[in-house]
Design a protein around this motif. Structure first.
Motif, PDB file in Angstrom:
ATOM      1  N   GLY A   1       0.815  -1.202   0.000  1.00 33.13           N
ATOM      2  CA  GLY A   1       0.000   0.000   0.000  1.00 33.13           C
ATOM      3  C   GLY A   1       0.851   1.255   0.000  1.00 33.13           C
ATOM      4  O   GLY A   1       2.061   1.213  -0.208  1.00 33.13           O
ATOM      5  N   CYS A   2       0.195   2.362   0.256  1.00 33.73           N
ATOM      6  CA  CYS A   2       0.851   3.668   0.215  1.00 33.73           C
ATOM      7  C   CYS A   2       0.013   4.610   1.062  1.00 33.73           C
ATOM      8  O   CYS A   2      -1.218   4.531   1.036  1.00 33.73           O
ATOM      9  N   PRO A   3       0.664   5.469   1.838  1.00 32.88           N
ATOM     10  CA  PRO A   3      -0.131   6.387   2.672  1.00 32.88           C
ATOM     11  C   PRO A   3      -0.816   7.491   1.865  1.00 32.88           C
ATOM     12  O   PRO A   3      -1.630   8.225   2.414  1.00 32.88           O
ATOM     13  N   HIS A   4      -0.469   7.619   0.568  1.00 34.63           N
ATOM     14  CA  HIS A   4      -1.058   8.683  -0.250  1.00 34.63           C
ATOM     15  C   HIS A   4      -2.179   8.110  -1.132  1.00 34.63           C
ATOM     16  O   HIS A   4      -2.394   6.904  -1.150  1.00 34.63           O
ATOM     17  N   ALA A   5      -2.832   8.994  -1.869  1.00 37.08           N
ATOM     18  CA  ALA A   5      -3.957   8.520  -2.681  1.00 37.08           C
ATOM     19  C   ALA A   5      -4.050   9.332  -3.975  1.00 37.08           C
ATOM     20  O   ALA A   5      -5.030  10.044  -4.195  1.00 37.08           O
ATOM     21  N   CYS A   6      -3.039   9.224  -4.826  1.00 37.02           N
ATOM     22  CA  CYS A   6      -3.072   9.944  -6.105  1.00 37.02           C
ATOM     23  C   CYS A   6      -4.213   9.368  -6.947  1.00 37.02           C
ATOM     24  O   CYS A   6      -4.454   8.167  -6.919  1.00 37.02           O
ATOM     25  N   ASN A   7      -4.879  10.233  -7.706  1.00 35.58           N
ATOM     26  CA  ASN A   7      -6.145   9.779  -8.281  1.00 35.58           C
ATOM     27  C   ASN A   7      -6.001   8.944  -9.570  1.00 35.58           C
ATOM     28  O   ASN A   7      -6.987   8.489 -10.112  1.00 35.58           O
ATOM     29  N   PHE A   8      -4.774   8.730 -10.050  1.00 39.77           N
ATOM     30  CA  PHE A   8      -4.567   7.868 -11.227  1.00 39.77           C
ATOM     31  C   PHE A   8      -4.014   6.510 -10.811  1.00 39.77           C
ATOM     32  O   PHE A   8      -3.846   5.620 -11.635  1.00 39.77           O
ATOM     33  N   CYS A   9      -3.702   6.344  -9.524  1.00 41.19           N
ATOM     34  CA  CYS A   9      -2.882   5.208  -9.088  1.00 41.19           C
ATOM     35  C   CYS A   9      -3.734   4.029  -8.632  1.00 41.19           C
ATOM     36  O   CYS A   9      -4.740   4.203  -7.951  1.00 41.19           O
ATOM     37  N   THR A  10      -3.295   2.825  -9.009  1.00 41.89           N
ATOM     38  CA  THR A  10      -4.046   1.614  -8.653  1.00 41.89           C
ATOM     39  C   THR A  10      -3.755   1.148  -7.228  1.00 41.89           C
ATOM     40  O   THR A  10      -4.508   0.338  -6.690  1.00 41.89           O
ATOM     41  N   THR A  11      -2.678   1.648  -6.635  1.00 42.07           N
ATOM     42  CA  THR A  11      -2.263   1.100  -5.337  1.00 42.07           C
ATOM     43  C   THR A  11      -3.352   1.176  -4.261  1.00 42.07           C
ATOM     44  O   THR A  11      -3.617   0.169  -3.592  1.00 42.07           O
ATOM     45  N   PRO A  12      -4.018   2.328  -4.073  1.00 45.71           N
ATOM     46  CA  PRO A  12      -5.059   2.348  -3.037  1.00 45.71           C
ATOM     47  C   PRO A  12      -6.174   1.336  -3.325  1.00 45.71           C
ATOM     48  O   PRO A  12      -6.706   0.714  -2.405  1.00 45.71           O
ATOM     49  N   GLY A  13      -6.523   1.155  -4.602  1.00 45.17           N
ATOM     50  CA  GLY A  13      -7.582   0.211  -4.956  1.00 45.17           C
ATOM     51  C   GLY A  13      -7.165  -1.233  -4.735  1.00 45.17           C
ATOM     52  O   GLY A  13      -7.962  -2.081  -4.323  1.00 45.17           O
TER      53      GLY A  13
ATOM     54  N   ASP B   1       8.100  -2.620  -3.608  1.00 46.87           N
ATOM     55  CA  ASP B   1       7.104  -1.858  -2.855  1.00 46.87           C
ATOM     56  C   ASP B   1       6.576  -0.705  -3.698  1.00 46.87           C
ATOM     57  O   ASP B   1       7.229  -0.263  -4.637  1.00 46.87           O
ATOM     58  N   ASP B   2       5.423  -0.193  -3.299  1.00 49.66           N
ATOM     59  CA  ASP B   2       4.948   1.031  -3.944  1.00 49.66           C
ATOM     60  C   ASP B   2       5.558   2.251  -3.282  1.00 49.66           C
ATOM     61  O   ASP B   2       5.761   3.272  -3.919  1.00 49.66           O
ATOM     62  N   ASP B   3       5.818   2.135  -1.994  1.00 48.09           N
ATOM     63  CA  ASP B   3       6.393   3.283  -1.285  1.00 48.09           C
ATOM     64  C   ASP B   3       7.242   2.777  -0.119  1.00 48.09           C
ATOM     65  O   ASP B   3       6.766   2.696   1.018  1.00 48.09           O
TER      66      ASP B   3
ATOM     67  N   LEU C   1       7.258  10.913  -9.993  1.00 51.15           N
ATOM     68  CA  LEU C   1       7.243  12.382 -10.028  1.00 51.15           C
ATOM     69  C   LEU C   1       6.047  12.900 -10.816  1.00 51.15           C
ATOM     70  O   LEU C   1       5.564  13.994 -10.588  1.00 51.15           O
ATOM     71  N   GLU C   2       5.616  12.150 -11.793  1.00 52.24           N
ATOM     72  CA  GLU C   2       4.459  12.435 -12.671  1.00 52.24           C
ATOM     73  C   GLU C   2       4.673  13.655 -13.558  1.00 52.24           C
ATOM     74  O   GLU C   2       4.538  13.557 -14.756  1.00 52.24           O
ATOM     75  N   SER C   3       5.023  14.812 -12.988  1.00 51.66           N
ATOM     76  CA  SER C   3       5.220  16.008 -13.821  1.00 51.66           C
ATOM     77  C   SER C   3       5.909  17.093 -13.000  1.00 51.66           C
ATOM     78  O   SER C   3       5.658  17.197 -11.797  1.00 51.66           O
TER      79      SER C   3
ATOM     80  N   GLY D   1      -3.892  14.712  -8.387  1.00 55.91           N
ATOM     81  CA  GLY D   1      -4.224  14.468  -6.979  1.00 55.91           C
ATOM     82  C   GLY D   1      -2.991  14.188  -6.140  1.00 55.91           C
ATOM     83  O   GLY D   1      -3.090  13.550  -5.098  1.00 55.91           O
ATOM     84  N   LYS D   2      -1.827  14.658  -6.591  1.00 59.12           N
ATOM     85  CA  LYS D   2      -0.582  14.429  -5.833  1.00 59.12           C
ATOM     86  C   LYS D   2      -0.422  15.584  -4.853  1.00 59.12           C
ATOM     87  O   LYS D   2       0.349  16.512  -5.065  1.00 59.12           O
ATOM     88  N   ARG D   3      -1.145  15.489  -3.753  1.00 56.13           N
ATOM     89  CA  ARG D   3      -1.247  16.652  -2.869  1.00 56.13           C
ATOM     90  C   ARG D   3      -0.052  16.811  -1.950  1.00 56.13           C
ATOM     91  O   ARG D   3       0.179  17.879  -1.403  1.00 56.13           O
ATOM     92  N   PHE D   4       0.706  15.744  -1.767  1.00 53.13           N
ATOM     93  CA  PHE D   4       1.785  15.822  -0.782  1.00 53.13           C
ATOM     94  C   PHE D   4       3.058  16.445  -1.350  1.00 53.13           C
ATOM     95  O   PHE D   4       4.003  16.707  -0.613  1.00 53.13           O
ATOM     96  N   ALA D   5       3.097  16.686  -2.674  1.00 59.83           N
ATOM     97  CA  ALA D   5       4.338  17.184  -3.283  1.00 59.83           C
ATOM     98  C   ALA D   5       4.077  18.486  -4.033  1.00 59.83           C
ATOM     99  O   ALA D   5       2.991  18.689  -4.583  1.00 59.83           O
TER     100      ALA D   5
HETATM  101  S1  SF4 Z   1       1.365   7.303  -7.182  1.00 58.92           S
HETATM  102 FE1  SF4 Z   1       2.869   6.709  -5.643  1.00 58.92          FE
HETATM  103  S2  SF4 Z   1       2.524   8.182  -3.947  1.00 58.92           S
HETATM  104 FE2  SF4 Z   1       0.684   8.241  -5.233  1.00 58.92          FE
HETATM  105  S3  SF4 Z   1      -0.753   6.737  -4.345  1.00 58.92           S
HETATM  106 FE3  SF4 Z   1       0.430   5.667  -5.955  1.00 58.92          FE
HETATM  107  S4  SF4 Z   1       2.129   4.723  -4.896  1.00 58.92           S
HETATM  108 FE4  SF4 Z   1       1.299   6.303  -3.529  1.00 58.92          FE
END
Ligand code: SF4
Length: 413
Positions: free
Chosen positions: A78-90, A124-126, A178-180, A190-194
């Motif tokens: 998992g990952c403590p973040h929740a970017c809106n394109f990312c499959t990890t939270p799902g 890992d994802d993070d 980094l995405e962009s 939705g990358k709010r932490f960076a």
């Molecule tokens: S893109 Fe990276 S930081 Fe963002 S939710 Fe996915 S794994 Fe976490």
């Protein structure tokens, strides 16, 4: 998407196998024994059960020769973040989980003894989602004398003690999502932490610990145009990243982007084979699908060109693996286009629609280019000049000579 898998099997486990597979096997056993009332559920969803501990896989059941990298080790999920394109939270849920450190150490020790492994990928994802835990793990693996690489978020740059511990424990490189480098695109993602304004010092700081970086970017957000794509590629070059990648935004089911695009009627296919980071499965906001693909390949070609590799990697100290990877990708791109009899895409093509790189064979592309067919073809010299002009406008490579010249001119002003 358990409903997609269901027609192909008796029962589907969704989520962590450690959590739901034992439940399914127990039911299966009960059905096989003919226990009254026993039945197999169509879907075993891990959220219906208490989450089990992350288990150590039985690698002795696998054939080491069948794997390019036999020892990927998962240390977190998992990952403590929740970017809106990312499959990890799902896929893994919103809770960031860490494995028991003694289990990880034991898995590494066993891989060293049984398979002579000295280099590991922490899959890992993070990796750095929990700084305190990551430092403890680094301290535990330091005496093992192994090398490793992983993926994590850029906030590890806040923690010098963690960076030092990672390096001491054998960290060679990290993939950073980094995405962009464009703040509007990050907001859209939705990358709010960076904050993109902080990317440069954060990247430089991680590199100062001797950790090589692979930047993972994404092209195709609504804010993206070919110019923002080009600026992203230039940014990756300027940061001296050892590697980088530029997949097309893919609205995977379950992500925020997928929900948004579905609601807006922008998904153009549910052929999951095309959800691969190389196809355009939705209607982009600011570019045509063709331009988006062209920008993606121009970025790959530009970043991995020989000139770019030389400037980013230098010669001494010789980074053998980075050079090998960069040259392989460059050769791969050249081979791909030469086999198709096409020119390698470049960003300069966008300012000259007559460039030969636009001449695709398929009917769809011919139709798209009909309007341009009257334009004179750009010759190589024109395109070379355009490439140089674009580069001059956007690149401040960290070439030592360029830096020295910039420093001299700034003191003279
Ligand atoms: S893109 Fe990276 S930081 Fe963002 S939710 Fe996915 S794994 Fe976490």
């Amino acid at each position: 998407m358990p409903e997609d898998a269901a027609p192909h099997c008796d029962s589907v486990c969704r989520g962590d196998g450690e959590t739901c597979l034992p439940q399914m096997l127990a039911d299966w056993d009960a059905v096989a024994r003919g226990e009254p009332g026993a039945s197999l559920r169509a879907v075993y969803d891990w959220t219906d059960y208490p989450t089990a501990r992350i288990a150590t896989p039985r690698k002795d059941l696998l054939d080491a020769k069948s794997y390019l990298i036999f020892n990927p080790i998962q240390t977190t999920r998992g990952c403590p973040h929740a970017c809106n394109f990312c499959t990890t939270p799902g896929v893994f849920g919103r809770k960031f989980r860490q494995r028991r450190i003694e289990d990880i150490v034991e898995e590494i020790r066993e891989a060293k003894e049984l398979y002579n492994s000295a280099c590991f990928i922490f899959a890992d994802d993070d990796f750095g989602g929990n700084h305190k835990w990551a430092r403890e793990l680094c301290a535990a693996i330091e005496p093992l004398g192994v090398k490793w690489a992983s993926q994590c978020d850029i906030l590890i740059s806040n923690n010098d003690k963690l960076l030092a511990a990672m390096r001491r424990s054998g960290c060679l490189g990290l993939i950073l999502g980094l995405e962009s480098p464009n703040q509007q695109t990050l907001a859209e993602a939705g990358k709010r932490f960076a904050r993109s304004a902080d990317y440069e010092w954060r990247i430089r700081k991680i590199q100062s610990y001797g950790i090589s970086l692979w930047g993972a970017f994404i092209f195709g957000f609504d804010n993206d145009t070919w110019r923002t794509c080009m600026e992203t590629c230039r940014f990756a070059q300027r940061m001296n990243l050892s590697m980088s990648c530029y997949p097309i935004l893919t609205p995977y089911p379950g992500t925020g982007v997928w929900q948004d695009y579905k609601a807006q009627g922008r998904l153009v296919t549910d052929d999951w084979d095309r959800y691969n980071g190389a196809s355009v499965c939705y209607t982009p906001g600011s570019m045509s699908p063709r331009d988006l693909r062209h920008a993606q390949m121009a970025a790959f070609a530009e970043f991995f060109s020989l000139r770019s590799s030389l400037r980013r990697l230098g010669v001494l100290p010789f980074k053998k693996f980075a050079w090998l990877a960069n040259l392989s990708i460059w050769r791969g791109i050249r081979y791909y286009y030469s086999r198709r009899g096409r020119h390698v895409p470049a960003f300069a093509d966008f300012i000259h629609p007559g460039a030969r790189a636009w001449r695709y064979d398929d009917a769809w592309a011919e139709q798209a280019h009909a309007a341009w067919s009257e334009m004179p073809e750009a010759d190589e010299a024109t395109l070379e000049r355009a490439t140089e002009a674009l580069a001059a406008a956007n690149v401040r490579y960290s070439d030592p000579l360029v830096q020295a010249a910039a420093a001299v001119s700034s003191t003279q002003q």
